[in-house]
Design a protein around this motif. Structure first.
Motif, mmCIF file in Angstrom:
data_model
loop_
_atom_site.group_PDB
_atom_site.id
_atom_site.type_symbol
_atom_site.label_atom_id
_atom_site.label_comp_id
_atom_site.label_asym_id
_atom_site.label_seq_id
_atom_site.Cartn_x
_atom_site.Cartn_y
_atom_site.Cartn_z
ATOM 1 N N ALA A 71 0.834 -1.207 0.000
ATOM 2 C CA ALA A 71 0.000 0.000 0.000
ATOM 3 C C ALA A 71 0.864 1.252 0.000
ATOM 4 O O ALA A 71 0.493 2.269 -0.591
ATOM 5 C CB ALA A 71 -0.935 -0.008 1.210
ATOM 6 N N LYS A 72 2.022 1.193 0.646
ATOM 7 C CA LYS A 72 2.961 2.317 0.607
ATOM 8 C C LYS A 72 3.447 2.578 -0.815
ATOM 9 O O LYS A 72 3.644 3.722 -1.209
ATOM 10 C CB LYS A 72 4.172 2.013 1.471
ATOM 11 C CG LYS A 72 4.157 2.499 2.813
ATOM 12 C CD LYS A 72 4.831 3.560 3.266
ATOM 13 C CE LYS A 72 5.292 4.242 4.334
ATOM 14 N NZ LYS A 72 4.561 5.442 4.517
ATOM 15 N N LYS A 75 0.191 3.916 -2.716
ATOM 16 C CA LYS A 75 -0.274 5.163 -2.096
ATOM 17 C C LYS A 75 -1.768 5.433 -2.297
ATOM 18 O O LYS A 75 -2.208 6.569 -2.236
ATOM 19 C CB LYS A 75 0.549 6.344 -2.608
ATOM 20 C CG LYS A 75 2.004 6.228 -2.259
ATOM 21 C CD LYS A 75 2.809 7.366 -2.801
ATOM 22 C CE LYS A 75 4.253 7.144 -2.432
ATOM 23 N NZ LYS A 75 5.181 7.882 -3.180
ATOM 24 N N GLU A 76 -2.536 4.390 -2.539
ATOM 25 C CA GLU A 76 -3.986 4.513 -2.629
ATOM 26 C C GLU A 76 -4.625 3.136 -2.500
ATOM 27 O O GLU A 76 -3.947 2.123 -2.609
ATOM 28 C CB GLU A 76 -4.400 5.156 -3.962
ATOM 29 C CG GLU A 76 -4.003 4.370 -5.183
ATOM 30 C CD GLU A 76 -4.360 5.075 -6.483
ATOM 31 O OE1 GLU A 76 -4.901 6.178 -6.439
ATOM 32 O OE2 GLU A 76 -4.076 4.499 -7.536
ATOM 33 N N ASN A 77 -5.922 3.112 -2.261
ATOM 34 C CA ASN A 77 -6.692 1.868 -2.156
ATOM 35 C C ASN A 77 -6.137 0.905 -1.108
ATOM 36 O O ASN A 77 -6.020 -0.291 -1.344
ATOM 37 C CB ASN A 77 -6.767 1.158 -3.506
ATOM 38 C CG ASN A 77 -7.468 1.964 -4.562
ATOM 39 O OD1 ASN A 77 -8.365 2.738 -4.252
ATOM 40 N ND2 ASN A 77 -7.054 1.801 -5.792
ATOM 41 N N GLY A 78 -5.817 1.406 0.063
ATOM 42 C CA GLY A 78 -5.244 0.576 1.114
ATOM 43 C C GLY A 78 -6.166 -0.538 1.571
ATOM 44 O O GLY A 78 -5.710 -1.644 1.845
ATOM 45 N N GLY A 124 -2.901 -2.381 5.098
ATOM 46 C CA GLY A 124 -3.118 -1.608 3.877
ATOM 47 C C GLY A 124 -3.573 -0.182 4.172
ATOM 48 O O GLY A 124 -3.095 0.782 3.574
ATOM 49 N N VAL A 128 -1.218 3.329 3.471
ATOM 50 C CA VAL A 128 -1.618 4.488 2.665
ATOM 51 C C VAL A 128 -1.545 5.768 3.493
ATOM 52 O O VAL A 128 -1.124 6.821 2.997
ATOM 53 C CB VAL A 128 -3.041 4.285 2.112
ATOM 54 C CG1 VAL A 128 -3.595 5.568 1.517
ATOM 55 C CG2 VAL A 128 -3.049 3.180 1.074
ATOM 56 N N ASN A 129 -1.915 5.687 4.763
ATOM 57 C CA ASN A 129 -2.022 6.900 5.581
ATOM 58 C C ASN A 129 -0.729 7.311 6.274
ATOM 59 O O ASN A 129 -0.658 8.426 6.813
ATOM 60 C CB ASN A 129 -3.119 6.697 6.625
ATOM 61 C CG ASN A 129 -4.470 6.618 5.974
ATOM 62 O OD1 ASN A 129 -4.758 7.325 5.015
ATOM 63 N ND2 ASN A 129 -5.318 5.730 6.449
#
Length: 130
Positions: A71-72, A75-78, A124, A128-129
């Motif tokens: 997810a890193k 950077k989206e859809n975690g 995930g 992302v966050n």
């Protein structure tokens, strides 16, 4: 390497690469953590009833770490990435259990699968966050 792939590859090439690369990373992470767990179990006199919780912790940790790092990268859809990684690990567990004739759909087995999927989702989302 992934940045070059994002710039120069077509969408179908990216999909093929991701479908091969990320499950391979998941399997390698799982094997590494299982080897670490086996080393700990061998060096510490571990009772048999602790083996199931140890394998559950190893599986959830592997699912969390892989979904976090994947997810890193995206950077989206975690949530979706984490659920996908959790499902990959769940499928691996089901295949291994079925091939060793230990596939028993008990409450403990289903709770292990749900824990793996949930930890993948959490990894995930955090990937992302953060």
């Amino acid at each position: 390497m992934l940045q070059k792939l994002k710039l120069s590859a077509t969408n179908s090439q990216k999909i093929i690469f991701y479908c091969l690369f990320f499950p391979l990373i998941c399997i390698l992470t799982l094997l590494f953590l299982l080897c670490c767990g086996a080393f700990i179990i061998i060096n510490i006199d571990t009772p048999e009833y602790i083996l199931i919780p140890i394998t559950t912790v190893i599986l959830t940790l592997a699912s969390f770490l892989d979904s976090f790092f994947i997810a890193k990268i995206f950077k989206e859809n975690g949530l979706i990435i984490g659920a996908g990684v959790g499902l990959i690990f769940s499928i691996i567990v089901i295949i291994i259990s079925a091939t060793t004739n230990h596939l028993i759909l008990s409450g403990l087995f289903i709770s292990k699968i749900l824990a793996v999927i949930f930890s993948g989702i959490v990894g995930g989302i955090l990937g992302v966050n953060f």
